[in-house]
Design an enzyme around this catalytic site. Structure first.
Site, PDB file in Angstrom:
ATOM      1  N   SER A  21      69.001  -0.342  94.636  1.00 11.07           N
ATOM      2  CA  SER A  21      68.205   0.379  94.483  1.00 11.07           C
ATOM      3  C   SER A  21      68.376   1.719  93.895  1.00 11.07           C
ATOM      4  O   SER A  21      67.512   2.271  93.001  1.00 11.07           O
ATOM      5  CB  SER A  21      67.399   0.552  95.723  1.00 11.07           C
ATOM      6  OG  SER A  21      68.082   1.263  96.702  1.00 11.07           O
ATOM      7  N   HIS A  46      68.371   7.677  99.314  1.00 14.84           N
ATOM      8  CA  HIS A  46      68.009   7.479  97.998  1.00 14.84           C
ATOM      9  C   HIS A  46      68.029   8.834  97.259  1.00 14.84           C
ATOM     10  O   HIS A  46      67.905  10.021  98.177  1.00 14.84           O
ATOM     11  CB  HIS A  46      66.671   6.873  97.846  1.00 14.84           C
ATOM     12  CG  HIS A  46      66.681   5.534  98.162  1.00 14.84           C
ATOM     13  ND1 HIS A  46      66.309   4.976  99.524  1.00 14.84           N
ATOM     14  CD2 HIS A  46      66.945   4.209  97.420  1.00 14.84           C
ATOM     15  CE1 HIS A  46      66.417   3.699  99.720  1.00 14.84           C
ATOM     16  NE2 HIS A  46      66.990   3.226  98.300  1.00 14.84           N
ATOM     17  N   ASP A  79      65.580  10.639 101.468  1.00 18.92           N
ATOM     18  CA  ASP A  79      65.246   9.860 102.841  1.00 18.92           C
ATOM     19  C   ASP A  79      66.745   9.522 103.603  1.00 18.92           C
ATOM     20  O   ASP A  79      66.671   8.523 104.183  1.00 18.92           O
ATOM     21  CB  ASP A  79      64.550   8.740 102.412  1.00 18.92           C
ATOM     22  CG  ASP A  79      65.265   7.630 101.337  1.00 18.92           C
ATOM     23  OD1 ASP A  79      66.270   8.151 101.126  1.00 18.92           O
ATOM     24  OD2 ASP A  79      64.683   6.643 101.114  1.00 18.92           O
TER      25      ASP A  79
END
Length: 243
Positions: free
Chosen positions: A11, A195, A192
């Site tokens: 991600s 990320h 977070d």
């Protein structure tokens, strides 16, 4: 055709073409010289990456659903954040044991080297983890109320990545170590606990650009695609395109 740089990862790579992302910054940096191609897969670990690599990059003779066989300049390989999920926490299904993680990275490197012998492969370690940030921003149900990742575990995977790069003789960015050198890195670099913030993306971008320059790839060393406006004769513009 312009040469290409492929970004292969989880991600943190998939999100890299967002506003202020390290991938979009890289594309801007290499404008008119290189196409930066995104191959990021949120939530993936190295076990899954090994399984899908041929689909991502295409079969050796041009089959599959991936890219063609034109040899890229560079492939970045940026996995480990999901492998490092703890095996007894809520994201255990993403966990890959440390020794397997290293083997999987080696398999990905071997696959790419066999496919494209002259392509540079750049490994990037997982980033550090802010455990409190992970508790404040869970993305799946977490009944234990314990972080599914720890900074200590991420560090072990980062060290394995660095060691594997040395064994393979390829460059590596130790992002886990680099980010923790910045003041208040937990808030400055991570939105977070995992990320990247804009500042975190800037760090990755700067480190990738620096490493690529060390390998001989920079806008100054690569040919520009089509004549620059300064090279076009205003008295006979079309003449420039006949060369």
């Amino acid at each position: 055709m312009r040469p290409k740089i492929y970004l292969f990862g989880d991600s943190i790579t998939e999100e890299s073409f967002g506003d202020g992302g390290w991938g979009s910054s890289l594309a801007h940096h290499f404008a008119r010289t290189v196409d930066v191609v995104l191959r990021g897969y949120s939530g993936y670990n190295t076990r899954w990456a090994v399984k899908v690599a041929e689909r991502v990059f295409g079969a050796a003779e041009g089959g599959g659903g991936g890219v063609n066989n034109e040899e890229p300049l560079v492939v970045t390989v940026f996995f480990g954040a999901n492998d490092a999920c703890l095996p007894n926490r809520c994201s255990a299904f993403q966990h890959v044991p440390l020794d397997e993680y290293k083997r999987n990275l080696r398999s990905i490197v071997s696959f790419l080297k066999k496919r494209w012998p002259t392509t540079r492969i750049l490994l990037i370690t997982p980033p550090p983890i802010d455990e409190d940030g992970r508790l404040r921003h869970p993305y799946i149900e977490n009944p234990s109320n314990e972080p599914e990742r720890t900074n200590e575990a991420a560090g072990a995977y980062a060290k394995a990545c660095v060691k594997l790069a040395g064994e393979c003789g390829i460059p590596v960015i130790d992002l886990w170590t680099k980010m923790q050198q910045f003041p208040d890195w937990k808030n400055a670099c991570l939105r977070d606990g995992l990320h990247l913030t804009r500042s975190g993306n800037e760090i990755v971008f700067e480190e990738v650009v620096k490493k690529l320059a060390e390998e001989g790839f920079s806008p100054e060393t690569l040919p520009v695609d089509l004549p620059l406006i300064t090279e076009i004769d205003p008295r006979d513009p079309l003449k420039s395109f006949q060369q």
